[in-house]
Every structure is written in structure tokens, then in C-alpha cells.
Design an enzyme around this catalytic site. Structure first.
Site, PDB file in Angstrom:
ATOM      1  N   GLY A 135      10.789  34.790   2.564  1.00 29.57           N
ATOM      2  CA  GLY A 135       9.902  35.094   3.681  1.00 29.57           C
ATOM      3  C   GLY A 135       9.447  33.819   4.369  1.00 29.57           C
ATOM      4  N   GLY A 136       8.244  33.355   4.005  1.00 28.07           N
ATOM      5  CA  GLY A 136       7.616  32.214   4.673  1.00 28.07           C
ATOM      6  C   GLY A 136       8.525  30.999   4.845  1.00 28.07           C
ATOM      7  N   GLU A 139       6.141  45.651   1.786  1.00 32.89           N
ATOM      8  CA  GLU A 139       5.203  45.758   2.926  1.00 32.89           C
ATOM      9  C   GLU A 139       5.445  47.059   3.685  1.00 32.89           C
ATOM     10  OE1 GLU A 139       5.901  41.898   4.689  1.00 32.89           O
ATOM     11  OE2 GLU A 139       4.939  40.960   2.955  1.00 32.89           O
ATOM     12  N   GLU A 157      11.672  41.851  -5.907  1.00 34.32           N
ATOM     13  CA  GLU A 157      10.561  41.082  -5.336  1.00 34.32           C
ATOM     14  C   GLU A 157       9.243  41.557  -5.939  1.00 34.32           C
ATOM     15  OE1 GLU A 157      11.641  39.402  -1.229  1.00 34.32           O
ATOM     16  OE2 GLU A 157      10.819  41.379  -0.910  1.00 34.32           O
ATOM     17  N   GLY A 173       4.483  35.914  -0.687  1.00 36.48           N
ATOM     18  CA  GLY A 173       3.548  35.239   0.220  1.00 36.48           C
ATOM     19  C   GLY A 173       2.332  34.654  -0.471  1.00 36.48           C
ATOM     20  N   HIS A 227      11.218  47.242   1.602  1.00 40.94           N
ATOM     21  CA  HIS A 227      10.362  46.075   1.337  1.00 40.94           C
ATOM     22  C   HIS A 227       8.967  46.579   0.972  1.00 40.94           C
ATOM     23  CE1 HIS A 227       8.066  42.424   1.967  1.00 40.94           C
ATOM     24  NE2 HIS A 227       9.206  41.750   1.935  1.00 40.94           N
ATOM     25  N   ASN A 272      13.746  36.581   5.754  1.00 42.44           N
ATOM     26  CA  ASN A 272      13.021  37.724   6.322  1.00 42.44           C
ATOM     27  C   ASN A 272      11.895  37.144   7.175  1.00 42.44           C
ATOM     28  OD1 ASN A 272      11.468  39.965   6.856  1.00 42.44           O
ATOM     29  ND2 ASN A 272      10.807  40.280   4.734  1.00 42.44           N
ATOM     30  N   TRP A 273      12.078  37.206   8.489  1.00 39.26           N
ATOM     31  CA  TRP A 273      11.088  36.590   9.383  1.00 39.26           C
ATOM     32  C   TRP A 273       9.851  37.471   9.580  1.00 39.26           C
ATOM     33  CZ3 TRP A 273      13.773  33.692  14.082  1.00 39.26           C
ATOM     34  CH2 TRP A 273      14.448  32.579  13.582  1.00 39.26           C
ATOM     35  N   LYS A 274       9.903  38.688   9.046  1.00 43.94           N
ATOM     36  CA  LYS A 274       8.763  39.621   9.209  1.00 43.94           C
ATOM     37  C   LYS A 274       8.360  39.700  10.690  1.00 43.94           C
ATOM     38  CE  LYS A 274       7.432  38.420   4.577  1.00 43.94           C
ATOM     39  NZ  LYS A 274       6.496  38.648   3.512  1.00 43.94           N
ATOM     40  N   SER A 290       7.938  33.935  -2.862  1.00 44.05           N
ATOM     41  CA  SER A 290       7.539  32.529  -2.802  1.00 44.05           C
ATOM     42  C   SER A 290       8.657  31.561  -3.203  1.00 44.05           C
ATOM     43  CB  SER A 290       6.272  32.284  -3.638  1.00 44.05           C
ATOM     44  OG  SER A 290       5.196  33.048  -3.118  1.00 44.05           O
TER      45      SER A 290
HETATM   46  C1  PEP Z   1       9.479  38.568   1.404  1.00 44.07           C
HETATM   47  O1  PEP Z   1       8.647  38.984   2.191  1.00 44.07           O
HETATM   48  O2  PEP Z   1      10.530  39.209   1.256  1.00 44.07           O
HETATM   49  C2  PEP Z   1       9.190  37.345   0.677  1.00 44.07           C
HETATM   50  C3  PEP Z   1       9.887  37.086  -0.395  1.00 44.07           C
HETATM   51  O3  PEP Z   1       8.195  36.546   1.176  1.00 44.07           O
HETATM   52  P1  PEP Z   1       7.772  35.062   0.651  1.00 44.07           P
HETATM   53  O4  PEP Z   1       9.038  34.290   0.446  1.00 44.07           O
HETATM   54  O5  PEP Z   1       6.927  34.514   1.756  1.00 44.07           O
HETATM   55  O6  PEP Z   1       7.040  35.272  -0.624  1.00 44.07           O
END
Ligand code: PEP
Length: 257
Positions: free
Chosen positions: A235-236, A95, A168, A174, A93, A10-12, A214
Site C-alpha cells: 500500500g503506502g 478495507e 494481509e 498501514g 481487501h 495498491n494505490w487505494k 507494511s
Molecule cells: C494494503 O492496503 O494492501 C497494504 C498492504 O497497505 P500497507 O502496505 O500500507 O500496509
């Protein structure tokens, strides 16, 4: 046939055309790890460019509107995502739920629209730190998921293969904090129980459950070998081919173990 682990990036709101080189590198590496299903959800603006170049990975979106079209300035429909080459959409999600006030009901309608447009759906659920500390995580997550799951015609068997759930925990997204493998196993087990109670033994087990929060190359092997974990939503660590494919490699190795 057992499903391949599903590793989704997920590049957000990260990525301009300069990031296409990373997508290419992910695609090349994915061709060497065919035991793993690799996909990325870049911003809308990169869906078509990634789709045009990718040979192995699927490209998808991070959200869609719940209607097919109309006077919705700034929104994108599921059919538009499919038209751009998108194969799936991440919905619900945290966010989106937090920053855009998305309710379970709205997420459900989006999921129905996405399935109607032929997209696969990754439906997210997860609790806040306060809810976990209050001992209400399971009750909250299963309630949120149940209310967000799409309704569909009885007999529409194809739906189960198209639906993926992502657990999640919000406090792990994050932040560098990850849930323990015991907590992940417990929550994934509860989600599985819910899916089986709703759809029956066979179909309820067909839906993959991803963990997100994470995930990185260093913790991926432990997380991906946890019972009921069918992959990861990342994500990251999905923003560079090196770290993202480090996770895919851990998934491939957990398959061989
Ligand atoms: C996400 O936003 O779906 C996520 C899992 O982010 P991260 O891996 O950065 O925690």
C-alpha cells in the site's frame, strides 16, 4: 517454470494525473528488473492513462462489481476494467470488507465475474488483531479464503495461473507493524495446504501467495525470502517509485540469492 516474484502496488484512493510521473518512473525501473513482475492498481480514473503509457508493468483495479452491467450507480464492471486496459483486480481487501460490508459470498461472485471478463484476480484474506490474540487466526483466514474463492468449471486449468492470494493481516495494514517471518511462514503454509487440498498438488502450488501489511524496502528482503511468499501487496510504500522499486529490487535480489 518457477514463477517470478509478483510485486503489486495498491494505490487505494491516492493519485490524480499528477501521479502519472510516478507510474512512469515505476515502469522505467521495472524494465531494469525483468526477474520481477511489477504491477500497480491505481484508482479507476488512472487505469487507462497508466495503461496507455506503461511498457512493462501491468495495471489493474482495486475492486469491481459482481455483475456485467445494469442499474448500479457508481459501480464499475470487470469488463469495463478490461476495456480500460486493466489486467487484474484486487478483491476482498479488508478495507472493502470493513467499509463496504463485503461478505465472502460477494467477494466470490466478484472473483467469478472478473475471471469471466479475462482479468487476473488477487484475492485478499486476513485476520483482525482480536482474532489473532484469540488464537483463531489460521481457522479464520482459511475459512474466509475458502468461502471467497471463485467456483469454476472443472478442467478450466487456466484459472490457476490467473488466481493469486494475498494474506494481509488487518492489524499490519498501514500501521507500520508487520507480522514476524515465522507467523508469515506459518500462515502461508496453511493457505498452501488449503489450496492443495482443494485443487490438488500441481494446481494448488501454481497459485501465488503474496504477503501484505507494511511492506517497505527495509523489511522486504526478509519477508520475500520467507517460505511460500511469492511476492508482496504494497500500500503506502507503492506511492513513490523510489520506495516501491526498493521492494522490487529486494525481490530481484532474493531471486538471485
Ligand atoms: C494494503 O492496503 O494492501 C497494504 C498492504 O497497505 P500497507 O502496505 O500500507 O500496509
Amino acid at each position: 517454470m518457477p514463477q517470478r516474484p509478483y510485486i503489486v502496488g495498491n494505490w487505494k484512493m491516492h493519485g490524480t494525473r499528477a501521479m502519472l510521473s510516478e507510474a512512469r518512473a515505476i515502469d522505467r525501473a521495472a524494465q531494469r528488473h525483468m526477474k520481477v513482475e511489477v504491477a500497480i492498481a491505481p484508482p479507476y480514473t488512472l487505469i487507462h492513462p497508466v495503461h496507455r503509457e506503461a511498457k512493462q508493468i501491468a495495471v489493474g483495479a482495486q475492486d469491481c462489481h459482481h455483475e456485467d452491467g445494469g442499474a448500479h450507480t457508481g459501480d464499475i464492471s470487470a469488463a469495463m476494467i478490461a476495456d480500460a486496459g486493466g489486467k487484474f483486480v484486487i478483491l476482498g481487501h479488508s478495507e472493502r470488507r470493513q467499509n463496504h460490508g463485503e461478505s465472502d459470498e460477494l467477494v466470490r461472485r466478484k472473483a467469478e465475474a472478473a475471471l469471466k471478463a479475462g482479468l487476473r484476480v488477487i484475492l485478499c484474506c486476513g485476520e483482525s488483531e482480536e482474532i489473532r490474540e484469540a488464537g483463531k487466526a489460521t481457522e479464520f483466514v482459511t475459512g474466509q479464503l475458502k468461502a471467497s474463492l471463485p467456483e469454476f468449471d472443472e478442467g478450466d486449468e487456466a484459472i490457476f495461473e490467473k488466481l493469486t492470494v494475498a494474506y494481509e493481516p488487518i492489524w499490519a495494514i498501514g500501521t507500520g507493524k508487520t507480522a514476524t517471518t515465522e507467523d508469515i511462514a506459518e500462515m502461508h503454509g496453511e493457505i498452501r495446504k488449503l489450496l492443495v487440498s482443494l485443487y490438488g498438488e500441481e494446481q494448488g502450488r501454481e497459485i501465488r501467495i503474496l504477503y501484505g501489511g507494511s511492506v517497505k524496502p527495509e523489511n522486504a528482503a526478509d519477508i520475500l525470502s520467507t517460505p511460500e511468499v511469492g511476492g508482496a501487496l504494497v500500500g503506502g510504500a507503492s506511492l513513490t517509485a523510489d520506495s516501491f522499486m526498493g521492494i522490487a529490487l529486494a525481490a530481484a535480489e532474493s531471486e538471485e540469492a
